[in-house]
Design an enzyme around this catalytic site. Structure first.
Site, mmCIF file in Angstrom:
data_model
loop_
_atom_site.group_PDB
_atom_site.id
_atom_site.type_symbol
_atom_site.label_atom_id
_atom_site.label_comp_id
_atom_site.label_asym_id
_atom_site.label_seq_id
_atom_site.Cartn_x
_atom_site.Cartn_y
_atom_site.Cartn_z
ATOM 1 N N SER A 179 -2.346 0.708 -7.399
ATOM 2 C CA SER A 179 -2.927 -0.697 -7.161
ATOM 3 C C SER A 179 -3.039 -1.037 -5.819
ATOM 4 O O SER A 179 -2.483 0.117 -4.815
ATOM 5 C CB SER A 179 -2.005 -1.776 -7.766
ATOM 6 O OG SER A 179 -1.026 -1.921 -6.976
ATOM 7 N N LYS A 180 -3.590 -2.299 -5.407
ATOM 8 C CA LYS A 180 -3.705 -2.545 -3.861
ATOM 9 C C LYS A 180 -2.449 -2.439 -3.055
ATOM 10 O O LYS A 180 -2.343 -2.261 -1.883
ATOM 11 C CB LYS A 180 -4.243 -4.103 -4.000
ATOM 12 C CG LYS A 180 -5.719 -4.076 -3.812
ATOM 13 C CD LYS A 180 -5.907 -4.050 -2.080
ATOM 14 C CE LYS A 180 -7.320 -3.803 -2.082
ATOM 15 N NZ LYS A 180 -7.854 -2.651 -1.178
ATOM 16 N N ARG A 181 -1.241 -2.645 -3.835
ATOM 17 C CA ARG A 181 0.124 -2.661 -3.226
ATOM 18 C C ARG A 181 0.072 -1.320 -2.566
ATOM 19 O O ARG A 181 1.036 -1.194 -1.538
ATOM 20 C CB ARG A 181 1.300 -2.710 -4.048
ATOM 21 C CG ARG A 181 1.905 -4.310 -4.658
ATOM 22 C CD ARG A 181 2.628 -4.011 -5.703
ATOM 23 N NE ARG A 181 2.619 -3.212 -6.841
ATOM 24 C CZ ARG A 181 3.221 -2.047 -6.968
ATOM 25 N NH1 ARG A 181 4.392 -1.774 -6.349
ATOM 26 N NH2 ARG A 181 2.938 -1.144 -7.898
ATOM 27 N N HIS A 182 -0.451 -0.405 -3.110
ATOM 28 C CA HIS A 182 -0.143 1.066 -2.407
ATOM 29 C C HIS A 182 -1.183 1.391 -1.176
ATOM 30 O O HIS A 182 -1.143 2.440 -0.703
ATOM 31 C CB HIS A 182 -0.314 2.189 -3.527
ATOM 32 C CG HIS A 182 0.613 2.122 -4.729
ATOM 33 N ND1 HIS A 182 0.335 1.940 -5.855
ATOM 34 C CD2 HIS A 182 1.925 2.623 -4.738
ATOM 35 C CE1 HIS A 182 1.373 1.703 -6.543
ATOM 36 N NE2 HIS A 182 2.111 2.319 -5.859
ATOM 37 N N GLY A 183 -1.942 0.310 -0.984
ATOM 38 C CA GLY A 183 -2.918 0.464 0.189
ATOM 39 C C GLY A 183 -4.318 0.593 -0.532
ATOM 40 O O GLY A 183 -4.729 -0.349 -1.392
#
Ligand code: GLU
Length: 540
Positions: free
Chosen positions: A257-261
């Site tokens: 997800s976005k959390r991973h970049g």
């Protein structure tokens, strides 16, 4: 056994960018079609009026094209089963529903939202909980239903799941035999009160009418599949083969997800990954050729992709592996292809170089975080650069193909992403405005006993005496010989020269770089460094 001429589809909803997971689904469909000599259809599922936009459709088409995933039927290329946008296919859904009405496989339901909400709340409070629509309208007589429709009473149309339907079973090409009890499936809505059709119904009609033989999609759709099979059956359509793809996880084991970049294909493009590397890398998240081969060029992928080598286990998105793979693909490029693919970043290096402040300067060494930030800013090269300057920079790259081709071997060995290019190559365009990295100045030029100023003078003397065509090795040997005569070792000569010319103690090969500059430029860099660091030359 796969029947002849399979037809597969990629069916994105244009509600945002093309994400990594979607790109992998597209790659598998495409590679499967190519391997089997089948047809790859692109269908745009744009039925969500609030989130689907034309702009997003264009973004997705652009990303697919950038990856090199050409579709045989779909937007812009057309085909015999069009239109390829769900919003333009309403008539086909209506036709399917009309057939279901005629065969008694669909019925109108007049229960209002309030009634349904009340039933749900009551059921949830009771033991056993809510088990879906209770079938109130299922038992209405045909006459009563017709009379209420004619009276204009709002209604939806529901699928009539046969009361005696046994378990819904299918053989998933990835997960194997699947079985879902049918009695937990309620009579799902297929057409809403406003006349629009529901997602599961539209997908089934489209897949059937487009002759799709294999539905290859993310396993987030696995729970839709038994419902869709009920619709296939009710409509008398042939059920295709399903292949559900396991998820892609981030390195921490959670769903990517976005959390991973970065999660969209375009973000990776803008960071300077090559489409060939992206396709190879994504293909291997959840599929393997033989369990060990990692570099699988497109032509091999398009001859060898089979569903039985898709992994059931979730795959992991490992960006370090992607960087490595990108480096491999970069090194396989020839210089022409590299210049073409890297042009925006080369232009950015030029802009950064010519914009360096006048005169030689000592500049603070960036931290690792700052370096990463610089690379991030190089994301969409040219952004923030005034149009005119940017055009000039692009023209500079176009007008000097030999220079940029010659630079390629100097940096290709270590380059993993194109967004590193501006920081690595800006020095070529500094002219006398050399930007001396502070740490390099301290460690090389000002190190106690280094005699860097003497070394620079010596190299300057040797280089300035060079005339005409010259050879890197000969120039190096000449410097070495001079140095030896006055007790300076090669390292003592060349590290200071490297800092003076490239601004940093770590740089692409020194004499090869010098060879690509004019000797006047090199002299100006040495002079600038001498005066910025040593406050003048030895003779002062
Ligand atoms: N439009 C769906 C999605 O973007 C895909 C539907 C399907 O593959 O069946 O998730």
């Amino acid at each position: 056994m796969v029947e002849k001429d399979p037809r597969v589809r990629f069916a994105p909803s244009p509600t945002g960018m093309l994400h990594i997971g979607g790109a992998r689904t597209a790659i598998y469909n495409w590679a499967f079609a190519r391997t089997m000599g089948g047809t790859f259809v692109l269908r745009i599922e744009d039925t969500d009026p609030t989130r689907s936009t034309e702009e997003n459709t264009q973004i997705i088409l652009r990303a697919l094209r950038w990856l090199g995933l050409d579709w045989d039927e779909g937007p812009e290329v057309g085909g015999a089963c069009g239109p390829y946008f769900q919003t333009q296919r309403t008539e086909t859904y209506q036709a399917a529903l009309d057939k279901m009405k005629a065969s008694g496989r669909a019925y109108p339901c007049f229960c209002t939202k309030d009634e349904l909400d009340a039933k749900r709340a009551k059921a949830e409070a009771e033991e056993g909980g809510y088990a879906g629509y209770d079938g109130t309208c299922r038992c209405l007589s045909a006459e009563e239903a017709q009379a209420r429709i004619e009276a204009g009473e709002p209604h939806v149309w529901r699928l009539k799941v046969p009361a005696d339907h046994g378990p819904i079973e299918f053989d998933d090409a990835v997960y194997g035999h699947m079985s879902f009890p049918a009695d937990v499936m309620d009579d799902m809505i297929i057409q809403r009160t406003d006349g629009t059709f529901t997602y599961n119904f539209a997908v089934v009609c489209d897949d059937a009418n487009m002759g799709i033989t294999h539905v290859i999609r993310g396993d987030d759709h696995l729970s839709n599949t038994p419902r869709q099979i009920l619709i296939y059956e009710a409509c008398g359509f042939t059920v295709p083969t399903f292949a559900h793809l396991p998820m892609i996880l981030g390195p921490d084991g959670h769903k990517l997800s976005k959390r991973h970049g970065a999660t969209s294909v375009e973000e990776y493009r803008d960071r300077g990954y090559l489409p060939e590397a992206m396709v190879n890398f994504l293909a291997l998240i959840g599929w393997s050729l033989d369990g060990e081969t990692t570099i699988i060029p497109e032509d091999v992928l398009c001859q060898s992709f089979t569903l039985d080598r898709i992994n059931r286990k979730d795959g992991v998105f490992d960006e370090t592996k992607l960087e490595w793979m990108n480096g491999v693909y970069i090194r396989e490029m020839d210089a022409d292809a590299w210049v073409e693919a890297a042009t925006p970043w080369l232009a950015q290096a030029y802009v950064d170089g010519v914009q360096a402040p006048a005169g030689a300067h000592i500049v603070p060494t960036p931290s690792k975080e700052e370096q990463a930030e610089t690379a991030r800013q190089a994301h969409a090269p040219g952004e923030g650069v005034v149009a005119e300057r940017w055009q000039k920079a692009l023209a500079h790259v176009a007008d000097n193909p030999e220079l940029f081709r010659a630079i390629f071997p100097l940096i290709s060995e270590r380059l993993v992403r194109f967004d590193e290019i501006p920081a690595k190559l800006a020095y070529f365009f500094w002219g006398p405005n050399v930007q001396l990295d502070e740490k390099s100045v301290q460690k090389v030029l000002l190190k106690e006993g280094a005699q860097a100023d003497r070394a620079l003078h010596l190299c300057r003397e040797v280089l300035s005496s060079i005339e005409g065509d010259w050879d890197e090795d000969a120039a190096m040997e000449a410097c070495k010989a001079k140095g030896e005569a006055v007790g300076l070792k090669p390292k003592q000569l060349f590290q200071p020269l490297r800092v003076a010319v490239t601004g940093n103690m770590v740089s692409p090969p020194l004499f090869e770089s010098i060879k690509l500059m004019s000797m006047d430029d090199v002299m100006a860099r040495i002079d600038g460094t001498l005066s910025a660091v040593f406050g003048g030359s030895l003779d002062d």
